[in-house]
Design an enzyme around this catalytic site. Sequence first.
Site, PDB file in Angstrom:
ATOM      1  N   VAL A   1     -37.930  -3.210  33.533  1.00 27.76           N
ATOM      2  CA  VAL A   1     -37.119  -2.524  32.909  1.00 27.76           C
ATOM      3  C   VAL A   1     -36.002  -1.967  33.704  1.00 27.76           C
ATOM      4  CG1 VAL A   1     -36.850  -0.453  31.165  1.00 27.76           C
ATOM      5  CG2 VAL A   1     -38.960  -1.620  31.291  1.00 27.76           C
ATOM      6  N   CYS A   2     -34.809  -2.095  33.335  1.00 26.51           N
ATOM      7  CA  CYS A   2     -33.481  -1.791  33.949  1.00 26.51           C
ATOM      8  C   CYS A   2     -33.498  -2.228  35.365  1.00 26.51           C
ATOM      9  CB  CYS A   2     -33.565  -0.332  33.804  1.00 26.51           C
ATOM     10  SG  CYS A   2     -31.746   0.541  34.242  1.00 26.51           S
ATOM     11  N   SER A   3     -33.391  -1.513  36.118  1.00 28.78           N
ATOM     12  CA  SER A   3     -33.290  -1.696  37.593  1.00 28.78           C
ATOM     13  C   SER A   3     -34.765  -2.209  38.566  1.00 28.78           C
ATOM     14  CB  SER A   3     -32.681  -0.564  38.508  1.00 28.78           C
ATOM     15  OG  SER A   3     -33.416   0.688  38.705  1.00 28.78           O
ATOM     16  N   GLY A   4     -35.531  -2.031  37.637  1.00 29.04           N
ATOM     17  CA  GLY A   4     -36.922  -2.521  38.011  1.00 29.04           C
ATOM     18  C   GLY A   4     -37.172  -4.194  38.425  1.00 29.04           C
TER      19      GLY A   4
END
Length: 94
Positions: free
Chosen positions: A18-21
């Site tokens: 998720v997102c910058s993951g």
Amino acid sequence: MLAALREAVDRGAMLLSVCSGGFVLGAAGLLEGRNCTVHWRYADEFVRRFPNAKVDADVLYVDDGNLITSAGTAAGIDACLHIVRRELALGWRR
């Protein structure tokens, strides 16, 4: 942690970022040559760090088989709903 992620994928696990993951999946080498996304704010940096990943920063999430990446937190919810829909559809066919 990176080795554990690689081992999980080798065992057939599905991973969601998720997102910058997505940076974690990239650091583990799991996005080499694979379609993915990250939050638009981090897309340029992501491409610099992981030039062999196929990044599309204009979508909410990308389903590339056992790796699913989402563009942001709200997009992560959409990605999770996609996984539920996908797995339920597969379950009906099994």
